[in-house]
Design a protein around this motif. Structure first.
Motif, PDB file in Angstrom:
ATOM      1  N   GLN A  46       0.846  -1.305  -0.027  1.00  0.00           N
ATOM      2  CA  GLN A  46      -0.017  -0.126   0.055  1.00  0.00           C
ATOM      3  C   GLN A  46       0.764   1.315   0.137  1.00  0.00           C
ATOM      4  N   PHE A  47       1.907   1.262   0.870  1.00  0.00           N
ATOM      5  CA  PHE A  47       2.730   2.237   0.919  1.00  0.00           C
ATOM      6  C   PHE A  47       3.293   2.666  -0.422  1.00  0.00           C
ATOM      7  N   ASN A  48       3.791   1.665  -1.088  1.00  0.00           N
ATOM      8  CA  ASN A  48       4.695   1.816  -2.417  1.00  0.00           C
ATOM      9  C   ASN A  48       4.029   2.364  -3.388  1.00  0.00           C
ATOM     10  N   THR A  49       2.559   2.038  -3.246  1.00  0.00           N
ATOM     11  CA  THR A  49       1.878   2.536  -4.249  1.00  0.00           C
ATOM     12  C   THR A  49       0.931   3.901  -3.980  1.00  0.00           C
ATOM     13  N   GLY A  50       1.103   4.512  -3.031  1.00  0.00           N
ATOM     14  CA  GLY A  50       0.814   5.708  -2.720  1.00  0.00           C
ATOM     15  C   GLY A  50      -0.382   5.800  -1.823  1.00  0.00           C
ATOM     16  N   TYR A  51      -0.747   4.714  -1.173  1.00  0.00           N
ATOM     17  CA  TYR A  51      -2.105   4.403  -0.421  1.00  0.00           C
ATOM     18  C   TYR A  51      -1.640   4.776   0.924  1.00  0.00           C
ATOM     19  N   ARG A  52      -1.125   5.778   1.271  1.00  0.00           N
ATOM     20  CA  ARG A  52      -0.702   6.007   2.905  1.00  0.00           C
ATOM     21  C   ARG A  52      -1.875   5.830   3.962  1.00  0.00           C
TER      22      ARG A  52
END
Length: 145
Positions: A46-52
């Motif tokens: 999630q973090f790596n794809t921008g879904y903080r």
């Protein structure tokens, strides 16, 4: 010394024997290993794809799952790198987990002082250092040792 296995979601779903082998190895070396059932994904996908926003609940869950452990060992350089390099951006509680998380080979070499695990394989193999282990964790020669 209280040690927990952080098996990671990918290992759990795709390579479950990796977690079993990690526990067997650590127990053979005299380490008592706990497996907190509350653990889940570290949030890296999630973090790596921008879904903080979607990452934060996973970070909080991971922090809670490993409270009270001296060392958290994972057979995944990627998950160790996520915790050590990105959890601080989620606050002090999350940052507090980072220094207790070890990729398996660095735990063996740096904490236990073990470079011979008694393994033998009579054939040549190729070792490919993972990107996270090499660049983010700086594992260097530990996996080969």
């Amino acid at each position: 010394m209280r040690v927990a296995l952080f098996v990671t979601c990918v290992n759990d779903a795709v390579f479950p024997s990796t977690g079993v082998a990690t526990v067997r190895l650590l127990e053979r070396l005299g380490v008592e290993v706990d497996f907190p059932a509350a653990q889940s994904c570290c949030g890296q996908p999630q973090f790596n794809t921008g879904y903080r926003a979607e990452t934060e609940p996973l970070v909080r869950r991971t922090v809670r799952a490993f409270e009270g452990y001296d060392h958290v060992v994972t057979p995944s350089g990627s998950c160790a790198a996520m915790v050590r390099h990105h959890y601080a951006s989620f606050g002090a509680d999350a940052a507090g987990l980072a220094p207790r998380v070890y990729e398996l080979t660095e735990f063996l070499v740096d904490v236990l002082g073990v470079t011979d695990v008694g393994a033998y394989f009579p054939h040549k193999v190729t070792y490919h250092p993972s990107c996270h282990g090499l660049r983010m964790l700086g594992l260097g020669e530990r996996p080969r040792r």
